[in-house]
Motif scaffolding. Sequence first.
Motif, PDB file in Angstrom:
ATOM      1  N   PRO A 382       0.795  -1.223   0.000  1.00  0.00           N
ATOM      2  CA  PRO A 382       0.000   0.000   0.000  1.00  0.00           C
ATOM      3  C   PRO A 382       0.834   1.284   0.000  1.00  0.00           C
ATOM      4  O   PRO A 382       0.288   2.350   0.223  1.00  0.00           O
ATOM      5  N   ARG A 383       2.157   1.142  -0.268  1.00  0.00           N
ATOM      6  CA  ARG A 383       2.918   2.397  -0.353  1.00  0.00           C
ATOM      7  C   ARG A 383       2.339   3.286  -1.462  1.00  0.00           C
ATOM      8  O   ARG A 383       2.216   4.503  -1.310  1.00  0.00           O
ATOM      9  N   LYS A 384       2.030   2.644  -2.600  1.00  0.00           N
ATOM     10  CA  LYS A 384       1.414   3.350  -3.726  1.00  0.00           C
ATOM     11  C   LYS A 384       0.002   2.791  -3.940  1.00  0.00           C
ATOM     12  O   LYS A 384      -0.322   1.682  -3.519  1.00  0.00           O
ATOM     13  N   GLY A 385      -0.820   3.562  -4.630  1.00  0.00           N
ATOM     14  CA  GLY A 385      -2.143   3.066  -5.014  1.00  0.00           C
ATOM     15  C   GLY A 385      -3.157   3.061  -3.890  1.00  0.00           C
ATOM     16  O   GLY A 385      -4.213   2.439  -4.024  1.00  0.00           O
ATOM     17  N   ALA A 386      -2.863   3.744  -2.788  1.00  0.00           N
ATOM     18  CA  ALA A 386      -3.789   3.706  -1.642  1.00  0.00           C
ATOM     19  C   ALA A 386      -3.818   5.052  -0.939  1.00  0.00           C
ATOM     20  O   ALA A 386      -2.765   5.650  -0.689  1.00  0.00           O
ATOM     21  N   LEU A 387      -5.015   5.499  -0.603  1.00  0.00           N
ATOM     22  CA  LEU A 387      -5.149   6.626   0.322  1.00  0.00           C
ATOM     23  C   LEU A 387      -5.336   6.010   1.703  1.00  0.00           C
ATOM     24  O   LEU A 387      -6.459   5.679   2.110  1.00  0.00           O
ATOM     25  N   ALA A 388      -4.229   5.807   2.386  1.00  0.00           N
ATOM     26  CA  ALA A 388      -4.255   5.165   3.698  1.00  0.00           C
ATOM     27  C   ALA A 388      -3.158   5.777   4.556  1.00  0.00           C
ATOM     28  O   ALA A 388      -2.126   6.222   4.017  1.00  0.00           O
ATOM     29  N   VAL A 389      -3.364   5.793   5.839  1.00  0.00           N
ATOM     30  CA  VAL A 389      -2.349   6.360   6.738  1.00  0.00           C
ATOM     31  C   VAL A 389      -1.048   5.576   6.558  1.00  0.00           C
ATOM     32  O   VAL A 389      -1.039   4.349   6.568  1.00  0.00           O
ATOM     33  N   GLY A 390       0.037   6.315   6.325  1.00  0.00           N
ATOM     34  CA  GLY A 390       1.346   5.694   6.129  1.00  0.00           C
ATOM     35  C   GLY A 390       1.722   5.520   4.664  1.00  0.00           C
ATOM     36  O   GLY A 390       2.889   5.301   4.342  1.00  0.00           O
ATOM     37  N   SER A 391       0.741   5.614   3.757  1.00  0.00           N
ATOM     38  CA  SER A 391       1.067   5.517   2.318  1.00  0.00           C
ATOM     39  C   SER A 391       1.751   6.800   1.860  1.00  0.00           C
ATOM     40  O   SER A 391       1.589   7.866   2.482  1.00  0.00           O
ATOM     41  N   ASP A 392       2.498   6.709   0.770  1.00  0.00           N
ATOM     42  CA  ASP A 392       3.053   7.922   0.167  1.00  0.00           C
ATOM     43  C   ASP A 392       1.908   8.896  -0.130  1.00  0.00           C
ATOM     44  O   ASP A 392       0.850   8.473  -0.622  1.00  0.00           O
ATOM     45  N   ALA A 393       2.152  10.156   0.130  1.00  0.00           N
ATOM     46  CA  ALA A 393       1.100  11.158  -0.127  1.00  0.00           C
ATOM     47  C   ALA A 393       1.083  11.525  -1.618  1.00  0.00           C
ATOM     48  O   ALA A 393       1.355  12.662  -2.015  1.00  0.00           O
TER      49      ALA A 393
END
Length: 457
Positions: A382-393
């Motif tokens: 989930p670093r990329k492709g996700a709006l989630a806490v801790g993902s790349d902005a």
Amino acid sequence: MSYDTVIKGGTVFTPDDSFVGDLAICGETIAAVEMNGNLQGAEEIDAVGKYVFPGFIDPHVHIHLPFMGTNAIDDHASATQAALAGGTTTVIEMICPGPDDEPQAAFDEWKQLATAGACCDFSFHLAVVRFDALAKQQIRELVANAGVQSFKVFLAYKGALDISDENLFSLMTLARELGVTITAHCENAEAVDAMQKKLLAEGKTGPECHEPSRPRCVEADGVNHLCGFAELTGATVYIVHTSCQLAVARAIEARLRGVDVTVEAVVPHLILDKTYAERPDFEGAKFVMSPPLRDAEEHDALWSGLAGGTISTIGTDHAPFNFRGQKEMGSEAFTQIPNGIPSIQERVDLVHTHGVVPGKIDLRTFVDTCSTGAAKAFKMFPRKGALAVGSDADVVLYDPAFVGTFTHKDALSKVDYCGFEGMPRRGRAELVFLRGQLAARAGVFVGQEAAGQYISR
Ligand code: URP
Ligand code: ZN
Ligand code: ZN
């Protein structure tokens, strides 16, 4: 708590849900996502009536591409600025070395070029053209030390980029052992070669002959061939730029037999059809790519595949060759037209306009196929492709109400034409953040030169 930036009141698309809420960024990372939120930030952006998407990922681009006697016209700066202007924050580029090149040297060359120029984040699929003991050893090292997780084979372009069945089997056995993915351009290279010779001998030399030289059965045969090898070796495969129902069907049959196969569509096959390559005065050359543009009836089959989940990702296959001087190399014979239809900047808006607006796919499918699906298939989630806490902005504030026209005048790619010129456009990436930094506003690149990072996978 106060965050650096808060995007307030938009419809936010998280991996599992969508809701009206706030998204907060701290530094390079997403720090909070809240339904009906009341988050506060040093900078607050009104997103009411807009969508908040994860940065889009293009899993299939060519930027540095020596091919068919010429070089693609973009460099990493121009292509990635175009990507960002269109809402794409990560690209996966195909490294395409020649048959004598060592994989390690090719990887080093492409990585050096991208590091010096790319303005969005990037990763690579490494094409395997040479496959001897040294290449095999270097592939092992690239997986172990350089974060390469996907390779590419061409079952096409006989004598240039293609791979023998003996080497294909051996490579896929190695891929299974290493747990990496083989992406594949699927056609039957021998059949294409024979058909090209036949058509030319009959005096059929124009761009309109490109599709008849590699009809649907040729592509379906390539898919079947690849999937057979995947079945024998247990390798995971990803079929790039699938253009027609017949080819998708071969992949799905294999999936039902237990083959781990993912199918990609690309924008030109979803929107353009083979009549474009029939345009007079050699203009059709702008629309020569492989596999070729098909009958318009194939569009609905591809959209249905996306809506139903049999097709998982939408890339571009951005391969920019100028009409003047490059496509013109094939004015005497369609076989000499450099293949490619660029769309790195237009992809997201084209899919929104032609897929979401007429209801062929819903917004969740849009996000999955243009972002999350590629992140998952290529181990960036989930670093990329996700709006989630801790993902790349990597965040796109998208205005679905924007009305405009696709035109070369807006293009940041260096290529001298737009394959979608004059087509109506609905939607635009209003703000694009790359790891927390504003990188594009309303189709204009406003980011930092060479700020893109290599995504080791
Ligand atoms: O026509 C295409 N697709 N050009 C780029 C090279 C490839 O086959 O992906
Ligand atoms: Zn290809
Ligand atoms: Zn390609």
